[in-house]
Design a protein around this motif. Structure first.
Motif, PDB file in Angstrom:
ATOM      1  N   ARG A 124       0.807  -1.220   0.000  1.00  0.00           N
ATOM      2  CA  ARG A 124       0.000   0.000   0.000  1.00  0.00           C
ATOM      3  C   ARG A 124       0.838   1.268   0.000  1.00  0.00           C
ATOM      4  O   ARG A 124       1.945   1.294   0.526  1.00  0.00           O
ATOM      5  N   LYS A 138      -6.673  -3.213  -5.818  1.00  0.00           N
ATOM      6  CA  LYS A 138      -7.951  -2.620  -5.423  1.00  0.00           C
ATOM      7  C   LYS A 138      -8.059  -1.153  -5.835  1.00  0.00           C
ATOM      8  O   LYS A 138      -9.127  -0.570  -5.744  1.00  0.00           O
ATOM      9  N   TYR A 140      -7.333   3.079  -5.931  1.00  0.00           N
ATOM     10  CA  TYR A 140      -7.330   4.198  -4.994  1.00  0.00           C
ATOM     11  C   TYR A 140      -8.615   4.240  -4.179  1.00  0.00           C
ATOM     12  O   TYR A 140      -9.700   3.934  -4.685  1.00  0.00           O
ATOM     13  N   ARG A 141      -8.468   4.651  -2.922  1.00  0.00           N
ATOM     14  CA  ARG A 141      -9.607   4.912  -2.039  1.00  0.00           C
ATOM     15  C   ARG A 141      -9.386   6.297  -1.455  1.00  0.00           C
ATOM     16  O   ARG A 141      -8.311   6.596  -0.983  1.00  0.00           O
ATOM     17  N   GLY A 144     -11.762   6.527   2.491  1.00  0.00           N
ATOM     18  CA  GLY A 144     -12.309   5.205   2.762  1.00  0.00           C
ATOM     19  C   GLY A 144     -13.233   4.670   1.695  1.00  0.00           C
ATOM     20  O   GLY A 144     -13.739   3.569   1.798  1.00  0.00           O
ATOM     21  N   LYS A 145     -13.477   5.450   0.620  1.00  0.00           N
ATOM     22  CA  LYS A 145     -14.381   5.019  -0.443  1.00  0.00           C
ATOM     23  C   LYS A 145     -13.601   4.862  -1.752  1.00  0.00           C
ATOM     24  O   LYS A 145     -12.657   5.604  -2.002  1.00  0.00           O
ATOM     25  N   PRO A 146     -14.005   3.895  -2.598  1.00  0.00           N
ATOM     26  CA  PRO A 146     -13.319   3.743  -3.882  1.00  0.00           C
ATOM     27  C   PRO A 146     -13.347   5.054  -4.676  1.00  0.00           C
ATOM     28  O   PRO A 146     -14.350   5.756  -4.697  1.00  0.00           O
ATOM     29  N   ALA A 147     -12.226   5.362  -5.318  1.00  0.00           N
ATOM     30  CA  ALA A 147     -12.138   6.603  -6.117  1.00  0.00           C
ATOM     31  C   ALA A 147     -12.767   6.402  -7.478  1.00  0.00           C
ATOM     32  O   ALA A 147     -12.850   5.331  -7.986  1.00  0.00           O
TER      33      ALA A 147
END
Length: 147
Positions: A124, A138, A140-141, A144-147
């Motif tokens: 990370r 996974k 970028y977040r 705390g939320k997916p970009a």
């Protein structure tokens, strides 16, 4: 022949940063040298920062050491310790997992050039100023939320 001809290596300013974070790096142009040189154990990039451009968003890696050598021009290294001017011949080291976010910013009116050495790792990368996290596989977040 071991000497690399920079003029034959494609240059790009591609970024995976989501909006609105990509504009800071639009003036960053880089060439990936390791693949062309047949290197597999570490990455090497030849980076050109146009006036006003940043090398990245301020970040640190859990599993990748980084090393920078300034070749020409001037950039400001911004990290948790403050700001340090970097000029031709200056070097900076960023140990993996140290938690010290860093970025080079070209605040001058001329282009600067540096070599960045790292070992791309499937770990990370943290962006403390913008509450962003990159997790391999996974993406970028942000907050705390997916970009």
């Amino acid at each position: 022949m071991p000497k690399l001809d920079l003029d034959t290596i494609p240059q790009t300013n591609a970024t995976g940063y989501p909006e609105p974070f990509r504009s800071a790096v639009q003036g960053r142009w880089y060439r990936r040298l390791a693949p062309v040189g047949g290197l597999e154990d570490f990455g090497v990039s030849h980076v050109v920062l146009r006036p006003g451009a940043w090398s990245s968003q301020r970040h640190w890696h859990e599993g990748e050491d980084e090393f920078v050598v300034m070749l020409s021009g001037e950039a400001v290294l911004v990290d948790d310790s403050g700001e340090t001017v970097m000029r031709a011949g200056d070097c900076a080291a960023f140990p993996k997992n140290d938690g010290n976010g860093h970025v080079l910013q070209n605040r001058s009116d001329t282009t600067c050039v540096f070599i960045a050495v790292g070992r791309p790792a499937a770990t990370r990368c943290h962006y403390p100023d913008i509450d962003m996290l990159l997790t391999p596989g996974k993406g970028y977040r942000v907050g705390g939320k997916p970009a």
